[in-house]
Design a protein around this motif. Structure first.
Motif, short mmCIF file in Angstrom:
data_model
loop_
_atom_site.label_atom_id
_atom_site.label_comp_id
_atom_site.label_asym_id
_atom_site.label_seq_id
_atom_site.Cartn_x
_atom_site.Cartn_y
_atom_site.Cartn_z
N GLY A 54 0.82 -1.20 0.00
CA GLY A 54 0.00 0.00 0.00
C GLY A 54 0.85 1.24 0.00
O GLY A 54 2.05 1.21 0.22
N THR A 55 0.20 2.37 -0.22
CA THR A 55 0.93 3.62 -0.39
C THR A 55 1.57 4.12 0.89
O THR A 55 2.47 4.95 0.84
CB THR A 55 -0.02 4.71 -0.92
OG1 THR A 55 -1.10 4.86 0.00
CG2 THR A 55 -0.54 4.35 -2.27
N LEU A 56 1.14 3.63 2.04
CA LEU A 56 1.67 4.16 3.29
C LEU A 56 2.90 3.42 3.77
O LEU A 56 3.62 3.88 4.63
CB LEU A 56 0.59 4.11 4.38
CG LEU A 56 -0.69 4.86 4.03
CD1 LEU A 56 -1.67 4.77 5.19
CD2 LEU A 56 -0.40 6.31 3.70
N ALA A 57 3.15 2.24 3.22
CA ALA A 57 4.26 1.43 3.70
C ALA A 57 5.51 1.69 2.89
O ALA A 57 6.02 0.84 2.20
CB ALA A 57 3.89 -0.04 3.64
N LEU A 58 6.05 2.89 3.00
CA LEU A 58 7.24 3.27 2.25
C LEU A 58 8.47 3.23 3.14
O LEU A 58 8.43 3.64 4.30
CB LEU A 58 7.06 4.68 1.68
CG LEU A 58 6.00 4.81 0.58
CD1 LEU A 58 5.74 6.28 0.31
CD2 LEU A 58 6.45 4.12 -0.69
N ALA A 107 9.95 1.64 -7.23
CA ALA A 107 11.28 2.25 -7.20
C ALA A 107 11.84 2.27 -5.79
O ALA A 107 13.03 2.00 -5.56
CB ALA A 107 11.21 3.68 -7.77
N VAL A 108 10.99 2.57 -4.82
CA VAL A 108 11.43 2.56 -3.42
C VAL A 108 11.81 1.15 -3.00
O VAL A 108 12.87 0.91 -2.41
CB VAL A 108 10.32 3.12 -2.51
CG1 VAL A 108 10.72 2.97 -1.04
CG2 VAL A 108 10.05 4.58 -2.83
N ALA A 109 10.94 0.17 -3.34
CA ALA A 109 11.21 -1.21 -2.95
C ALA A 109 12.46 -1.75 -3.61
O ALA A 109 13.16 -2.59 -3.04
CB ALA A 109 10.01 -2.09 -3.32
N PRO A 120 13.96 7.86 -6.88
CA PRO A 120 14.41 9.00 -7.69
C PRO A 120 14.92 10.12 -6.80
O PRO A 120 14.46 10.30 -5.67
CB PRO A 120 13.14 9.42 -8.44
CG PRO A 120 12.14 8.36 -8.20
CD PRO A 120 12.53 7.59 -7.01
N ASP A 121 15.88 10.88 -7.30
CA ASP A 121 16.39 12.01 -6.52
C ASP A 121 15.30 13.06 -6.29
O ASP A 121 15.21 13.66 -5.22
CB ASP A 121 17.57 12.66 -7.26
CG ASP A 121 18.72 11.71 -7.44
OD1 ASP A 121 19.40 11.42 -6.44
OD2 ASP A 121 18.93 11.23 -8.57
N VAL A 122 14.51 13.28 -7.32
CA VAL A 122 13.44 14.28 -7.29
C VAL A 122 12.19 13.62 -7.85
O VAL A 122 12.26 12.90 -8.84
CB VAL A 122 13.83 15.52 -8.13
CG1 VAL A 122 12.69 16.54 -8.17
CG2 VAL A 122 15.10 16.16 -7.58
#
Length: 440
Positions: free
Chosen positions: A7-11, A74-76, A81-83
Motif C-alpha cells: 500500500g501507499t503508506l508502507a514506504l 522504485a522505493v522497494a 528517484p532524486d526528485v
C-alpha cells in the motif's frame, strides 16, 4: 535491502539513483507523471537547467494511474528517484518513513520568493509533525502546480438557445441553475430521444463544491471528527441526485454508459461542466466556445470548489542534495521554467505576478481565465483527504453511494449509515499518524 511495500503508506527510504557518473558529471533522476504535452514541456525546461548548472537529469515519466505503483516499486527496488512528484495525501507517510527530505533551509537560502508563490501551493507541502498545510510547518517540497477546479459552460450552446450568458462574477443560485439547465435539456433532432443536456456532473469530483457552498463539510477543523451526517451535507447530496432523478437535466445511467458525460461535453452536448487548468489545451481546440464562471452557490450564497496540487520533493537519500533542491526550486519557481509549462497549456503559473499577467492577456483562452485565480486566492479549498494520513476514510463515502445517485435511497439515510464507518477509518488513520510521529 528495502522491504516489500504493502500500500501507499508502507514506504521505506532507500538510496537514490542519481550521483556522479563515471566521467565525473552530475546526474539526477526526476520521476513524474503526465502526458505528451507535459513531457515535452519538461524536456525543454530541463534542457535549460542542464545548460545553466551542468547537472544532467534523467526523466522517468509514467501515466497518472501508474505513478503511485511505479514509485512504490522504485522505493522497494532501492532506486528512489532524486526528485519526484508528491501527492498531497501521501506527504505525511513519506515524511514518517524517511523518504522525503526536509528542504526548508535550502529553499530559504536559495533566494526563492515564496511570497510571490501561491500560499496554498507552498503550504500544501508544509508539515509541522501534527498537521499538514500549516504556514509554520517544515517544507518537504514545493508545488509543481496548483489546480483550481473551475466551472465552465458551452457559450455557443447558450447563445444558440437564447439563454442569457451567466454573470462571470455572480454565481447562479441552485434554483437558478436548475431552471437554466431545464431549458437546455432537449431533443434537438426530433427523434424522441434527448441529445442535449444542461449538465453532467460526477459525484466524486463535484459534490465538494455543493457541500461546502451549502455550509457542510467532511471533517471538523482539526480533522478528528467526520461531519457528513448533517442537514447541510444531506441537502447538497440530495440536490445532486435530484438533478438526474427529479429534474432530468443530466444523461441517465444508460445514456452515460453509451457515452460518458466528459465525452458528451467534448461533443458539445452538455451545457455546464467542470474545467481544470489541465483541460485547457484540449478544450481550446473544441468546436464550440466555452468560458468559466463561479460554481453555483448553495445556502451560504458563496461559491466553493477544490484546488488540487502536486508537489515536487527530494529523496532523503539523494547523493546530490544541493543539486536536487536546485532542480525543485527551478521547476517550481523559475520564471523561464514556469513559462515553458504554462505555454504547454497544462497549468496555472505558480508565480503570482506571472499568473496575473497570464489571466489578463487579451487573447486569453478561455476568456475568463481570472476565475482560476479567484479560486486559488478566494474560494478554493484542499480536497477533504488532502491533509490526512491516508484517504481510506474519505473514500468510504463513495463506496455505496450509487443507490442515492439512482434515487433508490435518500441522502440523509445514506449519510447516517456511512458516517460511523468513515469515523472508524479516520480514527485508524489518526492513530497511525500518531504512531508514525512517535517513531520518527
Amino acid at each position: 535491502m528495502c522491504a516489500a511495500l504493502a500500500g501507499t503508506l508502507a514506504l521505506t527510504a532507500c538510496s537514490s539513483g542519481g550521483g556522479a557518473t563515471d566521467d565525473g558529471e552530475k546526474k539526477l533522476t526526476f520521476m513524474f507523471r503526465g502526458g505528451p504535452d507535459e513531457k515535452t514541456a519538461y524536456e525543454t525546461a530541463i534542457k535549460k537547467f542542464t545548460a545553466d548548472t551542468g547537472v544532467k537529469v534523467d526523466m522517468i515519466v509514467t501515466d497518472a494511474d501508474q505513478y503511485a505503483t511505479k514509485l512504490q516499486a522504485a522505493v522497494a527496488g532501492n532506486k528512489v528517484p532524486d526528485v519526484f512528484y508528491i501527492e498531497q495525501a501521501n506527504l505525511q507517510s513519506y515524511v514518517s518513513s524517511g523518504v522525503l527530505a526536509d528542504i526548508t533551509e535550502e529553499v530559504e537560502a536559495s533566494g526563492v520568493d515564496l511570497d510571490n508563490m501561491w500560499e496554498y501551493g507552498v503550504d500544501s507541502y508544509r508539515f509541522d509533525g501534527e498537521l499538514q498545510g500549516t504556514p509554520d510547518g517544515a517544507l518537504y517540497g514545493l508545488p509543481k502546480d496548483v489546480g483550481p477546479f473551475a466551472f465552465g459552460y458551452n457559450k455557443t450552446m447558450l447563445e444558440a438557445n437564447g439563454i442569457p450568458l451567466p454573470d462571470p462574477d455572480k454565481p447562479y443560485t441552485l434554483d437558478e441553475f436548475v431552471q437554466v439547465t431545464k431549458q437546455l435539456t432537449k431533443d434537438t433532432d426530433g427523434d424522441g430521444a434527448l441529445d442535449q443536456w444542461g449538465t453532467g456532473l460526477n459525484v466524486q469530483w463535484n459534490l465538494q463544491s455543493l457541500v461546502w457552498s451549502n455550509g457542510g463539510d467532511w471533517v471538523n477543523e482539526d480533522r478528528t471528527e467526520v461531519t457528513v451526517d448533517t442537514p447541510e451535507f444531506a441537502e447538497a447530496l440530495q440536490w445532486f441526485a435530484d438533478l438526474t432523478n427529479v429534474h432530468g437535466v443530466t444523461p441517465s445511467a444508460s445514456e452515460a454508459a453509451t457515452l460518458d458525460t466528459y465525452q458528451r461535453w467534448m461533443a458539445g452536448e452538455i451545457a455546464f461542466f467542470p474545467v481544470g487548468p489541465w483541460d485547457v489545451s484540449v478544450y481550446n481546440e473544441l468546436d464550440f466556445d466555452y468560458d468559466l464562471i463561479p460554481w453555483p452557490a448553495g445556502e451560504t450564497g458563496e461559491s466553493a470548489t477544490w484546488i488540487g496540487s502536486l508537489g515536487i520533493g527530494v529523496s532523503n537519500t539523494t547523493k546530490l542534495p544541493e543539486d536536487a533542491v536546485k532542480l525543485v526550486t527551478y521547476l517550481s519557481a523559475d520564471a523561464a521554467a514556469q513559462q515553458t509549462l504554462v505555454d504547454a497549456g497544462i497549468q496555472v503559473p505558480n508565480l503570482v505576478d506571472m499568473a496575473e499577467e497570464w489571466a489578463a492577456a487579451p487573447d486569453a483562452e478561455p476568456a475568463n481565465r481570472k476565475e482560476f485565480l479567484d479560486i486559488v486566492q478566494d474560494y478554493g479549498r484542499a480536497m477533504p483527504a488532502a491533509y490526512t494520513y491516508g484517504a481510506q476514510w474519505y473514500d468510504e463515502l463513495w463506496t455505496n453511494i450509487q443507490p442515492v445517485i439512482d434515487g433508490k435511497q435518500t441522502a440523509a439515510d445514506y449519510l447516517a449509515e456511512t458516517q460511523p464507518k468513515m469515523q472508524s477509518l479516520l480514527d485508524e488513520s489518526n492513530a497511525t499518524a500518531e504512531q508514525a510521529a512517535a517513531g520518527r
